[in-house]
Scaffold this active site. Sequence first.
Site, PDB file in Angstrom:
ATOM      1  N   GLY A 168       0.800  -1.527   0.325  1.00  0.00           N
ATOM      2  CA  GLY A 168      -0.294  -0.217   0.040  1.00  0.00           C
ATOM      3  C   GLY A 168       1.197   1.921   0.242  1.00  0.00           C
ATOM      4  N   GLU A 169       0.300   2.380  -0.266  1.00  0.00           N
ATOM      5  CA  GLU A 169       1.028   3.724  -0.489  1.00  0.00           C
ATOM      6  C   GLU A 169       0.154   4.476  -0.557  1.00  0.00           C
ATOM      7  OE1 GLU A 169       3.749   5.885  -3.231  1.00  0.00           O
ATOM      8  OE2 GLU A 169       4.394   3.786  -3.372  1.00  0.00           O
ATOM      9  N   GLY A 173       2.643   7.617   4.320  1.00  0.00           N
ATOM     10  CA  GLY A 173       3.502   6.662   3.669  1.00  0.00           C
ATOM     11  C   GLY A 173       3.664   6.192   3.099  1.00  0.00           C
ATOM     12  N   VAL A 175       3.631   0.797   3.478  1.00  0.00           N
ATOM     13  CA  VAL A 175       3.428  -0.303   3.301  1.00  0.00           C
ATOM     14  C   VAL A 175       4.051  -1.382   2.449  1.00  0.00           C
ATOM     15  CG1 VAL A 175       2.148  -1.894   4.722  1.00  0.00           C
ATOM     16  CG2 VAL A 175       1.505   0.585   4.717  1.00  0.00           C
ATOM     17  N   ASP A 288     -11.199   4.846  16.721  1.00  0.00           N
ATOM     18  CA  ASP A 288     -11.584   4.909  14.945  1.00  0.00           C
ATOM     19  C   ASP A 288     -11.922   3.113  15.045  1.00  0.00           C
ATOM     20  OD1 ASP A 288     -12.083   5.877  12.492  1.00  0.00           O
ATOM     21  OD2 ASP A 288     -10.069   5.376  12.181  1.00  0.00           O
TER      22      ASP A 288
END
Length: 484
Positions: A168-169, A173, A175, A288
């Site tokens: 992920g991006e 940031g 991952v 959350d």
Amino acid sequence: MRHSKRTYCPDWDDKDWDYGKWRSSSSHKRRKRSHSSAQENKRCKYNHSKMCDSHYLESRSINEKDYHSRRYIDEYRNDYTQGCEPGHRQRDHESRYQNHSSKSSGRSGRSSYKSKHRIHHSTSHRRSHGKSHRRKRTRSVEDDEEGHLICQSGDVLSARYEIVDTLGEGAFGKVVECIDHKAGGRHVAVKIVKNVDRYCEAARSEIQVLEHLNTTDPNSTFRCVQMLEWFEHHGHICIVFELLGLSTYDFIKENGFLPFRLDHIRKMAYQICKSVNFLHSNKLTHTDLKPENILFVQSDYTEAYNPKIKRDERTLINPDIKVVDFGSATYDDEHHSTLVSTRHYRAPEVILALGWSQPCDVWSIGCILIEYYLGFTVFPTHDSKEHLAMMERILGPLPKHMIQKTRKRKYFHHDRLDWDEHSSAGRYVSRRCKPLKEFMLSQDVEHERLFDLIQKMLEYDPAKRITLREALKHPFFDLLKKSI
């Protein structure tokens, strides 16, 4: 020693790379969903005045490109039982989940009864990289212009973690999935935070919470994601986590927004309550909770053709979960931001700015459980007044003492919600929402017990709302305890 006041970063709550989104399961672009916390508050200043009655024209479609596009729920249970097209139940995603795509986890394009014997293993895939606001900062030669560390498969972090995939991006940031060469080649997930001061400070706050939880519960008995370690790499804070399966939301989405089985909901609900009760006992509020932040330990499934809905249906093999994303977790003695939680799971005391504590997590869990049961949210809105109107339609009128106490007077007139049921917006709410018990798909005693638990979790008054310690003793979990 933790700080008495946590650093708050708007993008922390709106990160489109949080752990719950790393393990995606769909290659389709996601629709926007309501904003978490401060980002929503910020945008409201610019967008609230644009909302008008014409926005709720009944002729609008789910494919409208309106900023306020919402995640639609089924009209009534018949839409679900007759196998509605998944698009009609599609969740609207906020900016924190934009530009997210991944590879499907190996589903055959053709239905087959033989598939019931096939076990599918969920796999991760690279997310597309979306645009984010450029920030003034000092870049290292290894950063791109937005502050992301430039890396690729084969690169090694901290002389230990070999990157094998980007999971992920996003704005905060990226991952990556890595092989840990100092731990027998196990696979881990590594968050690589942007080399930007405010993001680094927010990451340090999460690390403090994770270190506390990991120290208090080293064996992860209470099912909070385990941080294995953290380190700095050329100015980037990197947090190493155990690698988990899909989020519960991603599994629902990949399964065409079909709900979970009741016995799986029971086990998942018990584990969620146990995990979050552990947070509460440690003077923490998650703030959350949502299906994206509940991850399966393993999301493998079997698949079989369901003739009732005329399509393949996936069934989990193991519904064990873990709770993730502690970036917004707040200690009792820390500063409490006015606005917390993602819209669909936001408690009434937060909307009314009455102050919040652990009970706001309980409300969120109630919203999560009904979503697991139905496959869709019952609060598909981006607007606070409409959200309150949906609550009243489903749960009855708001308590007068809460109305009289709130400073959000713009929502009320003569101590009643200022809501026109005959307007386009009013007709929309009346059509899409109904009393809670009418969402039940069966009158079986176990369905009754689940909805009794949900109703207690969705109590307006946080002082009267069931605690998680009490929830763990609810009759809905009796069958689970007997099987242990």
